[in-house]
Design a protein around this motif. Structure first.
Motif, short mmCIF file in Angstrom:
data_model
loop_
_atom_site.label_atom_id
_atom_site.label_comp_id
_atom_site.label_asym_id
_atom_site.label_seq_id
_atom_site.Cartn_x
_atom_site.Cartn_y
_atom_site.Cartn_z
N ILE A 23 39.57 55.75 29.35
CA ILE A 23 40.48 56.67 29.25
C ILE A 23 40.05 57.93 30.42
O ILE A 23 38.93 58.44 30.22
CB ILE A 23 40.53 57.18 27.75
N VAL B 121 45.13 55.58 30.63
CA VAL B 121 44.22 54.22 30.10
C VAL B 121 44.07 53.21 31.21
O VAL B 121 44.97 52.85 32.07
CB VAL B 121 44.59 53.63 28.64
N LYS C 59 40.87 55.58 21.50
CA LYS C 59 41.07 54.33 21.72
C LYS C 59 41.72 53.67 20.57
O LYS C 59 42.77 52.93 20.56
CB LYS C 59 39.93 53.60 21.97
#
Length: 223
Positions: free
Chosen positions: A65, A80, A44
Motif C-alpha cells: 500500500i 494498493v 489491508k
C-alpha cells in the motif's frame, strides 16, 4: 444502532475507522509507502473486509500500500498493489465501512456506469483509430510521447466521462438508481435494458466527446 467494524481483532465505529484511515493517509504523504507493519495490516484488513465491493475491487490479496497525489493533484489517495500485479487506487471515505443498503446502491451505480461505458466504447475506439494515423502523439496526461501500441482515446477535461454522464442524467431528469441494466451474452459486460435510452445516451455522448490521445496506463491510472 451505530455501525461497528472489526479490524484485526479490534472494533471500530464507522467514524473511528475512517478517522484512522485519514490519519494514516496524512502520515504517509511524504514517504509514500506504508511501511509500518501495524499500519499496513490495519489498512489491508480494513480494505479487504470492509470495502463495499471487494470481490471486484480487490480480486486478489493486497501485497503493498502506498500514498500518492490524485490525477488532479488536489488531494492524496491510497493505492494498493495486489498479489496478481494489479495496481489501483482505493477510497475509504465513501467506499468503505458502509451499510448493506449503501453497499447495494453503490454496486448498482457501478454496474450502470459499466453499462454506460460499454455503449460508447465504439466512439473511443473510432477516436483511437484516428489518432493512429497521426504522427508525434503526445499524452494529454503526462505530456510524454506515445507509442501507438500503448494508445487510448481519453475524454478532455472538463468534459470527463463522469461529467458527461452526470450532465446526461440531469438532461434526462433521471437518477442513476432508476436505470436498469442486464448482463450481455453471458459475459461480465453489462448494458442498459432500455434501447431508447441506449440510443439517446450514445447521441448525447458523441456531442460532448472531445477525445485526446493518452497512454493506456495514464488513462487507467486516473480512473
Amino acid at each position: 444502532m451505530a455501525l461497528k467494524f472489526e479490524i484485526n481483532g479490534k472494533t471500530y465505529s464507522q467514524k473511528e475507522a475512517r478517522v484512522l484511515c485519514r490519519l494514516l493517509l496524512n502520515k504517509y504523504k511524504v514517504s509514500g509507502a506504508v511501511d509500518d507493519l501495524n499500519d499496513f495490516l490495519f489498512l489491508k484488513e480494513a480494505f479487504e473486509r470492509h470495502h463495499y465491493n471487494p470481490l471486484q475491487k480487490l480480486p486478489s490479496p493486497i501485497k503493498s500500500i502506498f500514498v500518492k497525489p490524485s490525477s488532479s493533484g488536489s488531494n492524496y489517495q491510497f493505492w494498493v498493489v495486489l498479489e496478481d500485479g494489479t495496481e489501483t487506487h482505493i477510497g475509504f471515505s465513501k467506499k468503505c465501512f458502509v451499510t448493506e443498503r449503501i453497499k447495494n446502491k453503490l454496486i448498482h451505480e457501478d454496474n450502470v456506469i459499466d453499462a454506460a461505458r460499454h455503449h460508447i466504447r465504439y466512439q473511443q475506439d473510432e477516436a483511437r483509430n484516428n489518432f493512429k494515423n497521426t504522427n508525434n502523439l503526445i499524452c494529454a496526461i503526462c505530456r510524454k510521447a506515445i507509442n501507438k501500441a500503448d494508445l487510448h482515446a481519453d475524454h478532455t477535461p472538463p468534459d470527463s466521462f463522469k461529467s458527461i454522464f452526470k450532465a446526461w442524467l440531469d438532461y434526462k431528469g433521471i437518477n442513476i438508481i432508476d436505470i436498469t441494466y442486464m448482463d450481455l451474452h453471458n459475459t461480465e459486460q453489462r448494458g442498459f435494458q432500455d434501447k431508447e435510452l441506449i440510443n439517446d445516451w450514445r447521441i448525447y455522448h458523441k456531442l460532448k466527446f472531445n477525445p485526446q490521445p493518452t497512454h493506456s496506463r495514464c488513462n487507467i491510472a486516473q480512473g
